[in-house]
Design an enzyme around this catalytic site. Structure first.
Site, PDB file in Angstrom:
ATOM      1  N   ASP A   1       2.547   1.974  -2.943  1.00 48.36           N
ATOM      2  CA  ASP A   1       2.711   2.339  -4.355  1.00 48.36           C
ATOM      3  C   ASP A   1       1.843   3.517  -4.751  1.00 48.36           C
ATOM      4  O   ASP A   1       2.307   4.445  -5.425  1.00 48.36           O
ATOM      5  CB  ASP A   1       2.485   1.139  -5.282  1.00 48.36           C
TER       6      ASP A   1
ATOM      7  N   ASP B   1       1.935  -3.677  -9.484  1.00 49.39           N
ATOM      8  CA  ASP B   1       1.598  -5.005 -10.001  1.00 49.39           C
ATOM      9  C   ASP B   1       1.968  -5.135 -11.474  1.00 49.39           C
ATOM     10  O   ASP B   1       2.599  -6.105 -11.890  1.00 49.39           O
ATOM     11  CB  ASP B   1       0.108  -5.274  -9.820  1.00 49.39           C
TER      12      ASP B   1
ATOM     13  N   HIS C   1       0.820  -1.218   0.000  1.00 48.71           N
ATOM     14  CA  HIS C   1       0.000   0.000   0.000  1.00 48.71           C
ATOM     15  C   HIS C   1       0.856   1.272   0.000  1.00 48.71           C
ATOM     16  O   HIS C   1       0.374   2.347   0.366  1.00 48.71           O
ATOM     17  CB  HIS C   1      -0.971   0.014   1.185  1.00 48.71           C
TER      18      HIS C   1
ATOM     19  N   SER D   1      -3.139 -11.733 -10.386  1.00 46.79           N
ATOM     20  CA  SER D   1      -3.584 -12.399 -11.606  1.00 46.79           C
ATOM     21  C   SER D   1      -4.167 -11.379 -12.583  1.00 46.79           C
ATOM     22  O   SER D   1      -4.063 -11.554 -13.805  1.00 46.79           O
ATOM     23  CB  SER D   1      -4.621 -13.469 -11.274  1.00 46.79           C
TER      24      SER D   1
END
Length: 378
Positions: free
Chosen positions: A35, A170, A33, A125
């Protein structure tokens, strides 16, 4: 093999694929948290991810098959909009729309994808799928997009088509990952330094709670809003620019819950930078302690953990074969990341799985992973 299964499935439906892509999930050693607060994160790509086969087609419809879910979807390239409850479809649609919005010309295509990355495990994902789509279409249509441009298209898809205001970590880690390496990513400058990781007698073990509590997305967006609010009160661009004394100067102006959230972000940013120093020194013990402190902050200050995650981390703390453990990802479910001695993996996994089943009447899943190359052609 998953790769062969994807290729043969594509061939059975559409003929020989023009190309195939592997896009990995990611783990984050530390820096949770931070980023979207323009801070530092320390992620790596892993050897689990999405395999995708692409081909051009002559029809006016793009045809996409999500092999693992036995689902398919067709759409035209005109007037692409998000679907209500679109799930994986919105990732594909969002990336396709982002490419068109960037002024790039594509024609209808066929896509078959699947993989071995567990959905909802905190391994991103979604970023793996987004990157697979943008990377594959860039290659298929020779669009000339850079990797930097591609990850921002992926992020925009998450924001505008899925509704999660994620940071860039991500997508960056999935795209730029390197084998046996973690990336110290500066989320303000979007620049990274790579650091070889020698875990010595340890390896990374992920334990998936197999739960995803319903408030995850709304709580994520709420916390981001809190961070932006506190930064605005402090008169700074982002919490990356704050320190504890500065935050304490406004403590009486904000609720304690918001103070604790902001304090967590400031402290986690410092922990991430200390973790890099520990890696450079091959100090696994120090890295592990930083991971434990990260989880404590996520549990008690940022409040994004859950009973299942805390149970797994508490068990890890009692085991001398584990150097460090913490929850990973957005929170409220997903995985813990554990640094465990290689010769202790089997015994620990079996006993933890049994204890978890007894406690929660559901199974956890255990994954041994290694640090891998980012999104690439196969």
């Amino acid at each position: 093999m998953i790769k062969e299964h994807i290729a043969s499935s594509f061939e059975a439906r559409f003929g020989q694929p023009h190309l195939m892509v592997f896009s990995p999930g990611r783990l984050n050693i530390i820096g949770e948290h931070t980023d979207y607060n323009e801070g530092f994160v320390f992620p790596a790509a892993i050897d689990k991810g999405i395999y995708a086969a692409f081909g051009k087609c002559d029809s006016e419809l793009c045809k996409v098959i999500a092999l693992d879910m036995n689902e398919s979807y067709e759409f035209t390239l005109d007037n692409i909009t998000p679907l209500e409850n679109g799930d994986w479809r919105n990732y594909v649609l969002g990336v396709t729309k982002g490419i068109l919005d960037a002024g790039k010309k594509i024609t209808p295509f066929n896509l078959v994808f699947g993989g071995d990355i567990p959905e909802g495990a905190g391994l991103s994902s979604s970023a793996a799928l987004e990157n697979a789509v943008v990377f594959g279409l860039n290659e298929l249509f020779d669009l000339g997009l850079t990797k930097e441009e591609m990850i921002f298209i992926s992020q925009k898809a998450e924001h505008s088509f899925v509704g999660v205001k994620c940071g860039i970590m991500d997508q960056f880690a999935s795209m730029f990952g390197q084998k046996n390496t973690a990336l110290l990513l500066d989320c303000r400058s979007i620049s990274a330094k790579s650091f070889d990781i020698d875990l010595q007698e340890y390896q990374i073990l992920l334990i998936n709670t197999n739960v995803k509590h319903s408030l995850s997305e709304s709580a994520y967006n709420k916390r981001r809003a809190v961070c932006e609010k506190v930064a605005a009160i402090l008169g700074i661009q982002a919490l990356r620019d704050a320190d504890i004394p500065l935050l304490e100067s406004i403590a009486e102006q904000i609720p304690d819950e918001e103070y604790q959230m902001a304090r967590y972000v400031i402290e986690e940013n410092k922990r991430t930078q200390k973790a890099v120093i520990a890696v450079q020194a091959n100090d696994i013990a120090e890295l592990g302690q930083l991971m434990y402190r990260s989880h404590h902050g996520l549990q008690h200050q940022y409040k994004v953990s859950c009973e299942e995650l805390d149970f797994l981390v508490d068990r890890a703390k009692l085991n001398p074969d584990i150097a460090g453990s913490r929850m990973m990802g957005g929170g409220f479910g997903g995985c813990t990341i554990n640094m465990i001695k290689k010769d202790a993996v089997t015994n620990y996994a079996e006993k933890t799985a049994a204890a978890y089943l007894e406690k929660f009447e559901r199974n956890c899943s255990v994954y041994e992973v290694s640090l891998s190359q980012g999104t690439h052609l196969i």
